[in-house]
Design an enzyme around this catalytic site. Structure first.
Site, PDB file in Angstrom:
ATOM      1  N   ALA A  34       0.838  -1.200   0.000  1.00  0.00           N
ATOM      2  CA  ALA A  34       0.000   0.000   0.000  1.00  0.00           C
ATOM      3  C   ALA A  34       0.872   1.248   0.000  1.00  0.00           C
ATOM      4  O   ALA A  34       2.066   1.187   0.292  1.00  0.00           O
ATOM      5  CB  ALA A  34      -0.908   0.000   1.230  1.00  0.00           C
ATOM      6  N   ASP A  35       0.248   2.370  -0.319  1.00  0.00           N
ATOM      7  CA  ASP A  35       0.945   3.654  -0.224  1.00  0.00           C
ATOM      8  C   ASP A  35      -0.088   4.756  -0.027  1.00  0.00           C
ATOM      9  O   ASP A  35      -1.256   4.604  -0.402  1.00  0.00           O
ATOM     10  CB  ASP A  35       1.782   3.938  -1.468  1.00  0.00           C
ATOM     11  CG  ASP A  35       2.719   5.116  -1.256  1.00  0.00           C
ATOM     12  OD1 ASP A  35       3.601   5.002  -0.370  1.00  0.00           O
ATOM     13  OD2 ASP A  35       2.568   6.145  -1.928  1.00  0.00           O
ATOM     14  N   THR A  36       0.365   5.864   0.548  1.00  0.00           N
ATOM     15  CA  THR A  36      -0.526   6.987   0.856  1.00  0.00           C
ATOM     16  C   THR A  36       0.180   8.302   0.581  1.00  0.00           C
ATOM     17  O   THR A  36       1.364   8.454   0.886  1.00  0.00           O
ATOM     18  CB  THR A  36      -0.959   6.938   2.342  1.00  0.00           C
ATOM     19  OG1 THR A  36      -1.626   5.705   2.603  1.00  0.00           O
ATOM     20  CG2 THR A  36      -1.897   8.097   2.675  1.00  0.00           C
ATOM     21  N   SER A  90      -3.590   3.735  -1.680  1.00  0.00           N
ATOM     22  CA  SER A  90      -3.717   2.584  -2.575  1.00  0.00           C
ATOM     23  C   SER A  90      -3.517   1.295  -1.809  1.00  0.00           C
ATOM     24  O   SER A  90      -2.935   1.275  -0.724  1.00  0.00           O
ATOM     25  CB  SER A  90      -2.669   2.660  -3.690  1.00  0.00           C
ATOM     26  OG  SER A  90      -1.358   2.526  -3.138  1.00  0.00           O
TER      27      SER A  90
END
Length: 250
Positions: free
Chosen positions: A130-132, A167
């Site tokens: 994931a990433d933010t 994501s």
């Protein structure tokens, strides 16, 4: 009291309607406890990964993502990716968070020896990455790299708002089936006092989160007006999307 409004399309968690008699310290305790309850692992819950017959790897060291996944009822191991996120550039925040999550996914698979290592396993292994990022006035904000940048970020939120894009990618390492996507949320702030801003830029956690923004921080929580969208999206792992993708790749 806390008033919770429900708009048509997205849940709206409102923190601004606390009655004026409550002190700021009480508000801090309330929001902190709310976050703790959101992320606390229900130990009585049967672990879903064991129940459904698969192994789960979380490709992140984020405490918030660990808490969210545990709160969802999953048992998992941690394998982190060693990538240069700054080397990955995209114009749109949605494209950027997906591209970084993909880079983490690929690096972790390589670190584990490739998908062929999992092909003959009796149980599938799922990998979650994931990433933010935070978006403020159309500008993408990642983790602040200096006190000056952190100060600019947090001053900007005061009396204003920032968008968050997170994501998630879920990959079945046994079959190669994968699903990925992103979700958005918007965080609205009251005016943040100068002393609070100074304390935040001297706190190491500010430099470990996208945009220097973490809802559960006891210094910032009293100054959160409202969140439009999922709190879990702001924290870095959209729960419904993650659950959906886990079911789809099995």
């Amino acid at each position: 009291k806390v008033k919770i409004n429900q708009p048509k399309l997205q849940p709206y968690v409102c923190f601004s309607q606390l009655s004026f008699e409550l002190s700021s310290s009480f508000i801090s305790i309330f929001i902190f406890n709310l976050s703790s309850n959101l992320f606390s692992c229900n130990c009585r819950m049967v672990k879903k990964a064991m129940e459904k017959g698969f192994k789960l790897i979380l490709g992140s060291q984020s405490m918030a993502r660990k808490r969210i996944l545990a709160e969802m009822g999953y048992d998992f191991t941690i394998v982190t990716a060693d990538i240069d996120e700054k080397a990955i550039r995209k114009d749109k925040p949605e494209d950027l968070v997906v591209a970084i999550a993909e880079a983490k996914e690929n690096e972790i698979i390589s670190k584990l020896g490739g998908e062929s290592q999992f092909a003959k396993d009796p149980k599938p292994t799922l990998l979650i990455t994931a990433d933010t990022v935070v978006v403020y006035k159309g500008v993408i904000r990642e983790k602040p790299t200096s006190k000056e940048e952190a100060l600019e970020f947090i001053r900007g939120y005061s009396g204003s708002h920032g968008g968050v894009v997170s994501s998630v990618i879920v990959r079945n390492l046994k079959t190669g089936v994968r699903r990925g996507g992103w979700e958005k949320a918007e965080v609205y702030f009251h005016e943040i006092p100068k002393q609070v801003i100074d304390d935040l830029i001297n706190d190491a956690i500010t430099y470990k989160v996208a945009g220097g923004l973490t809802l559960e921080h006891p210094l910032i929580s009293p100054f959160i007006d409202s969140v439009m969208g999922g709190v879990d999206t702001v924290m870095g792992l959209p729960k419904e999307l993650t659950e959906k993708f886990i079911n789809e790749v099995l």
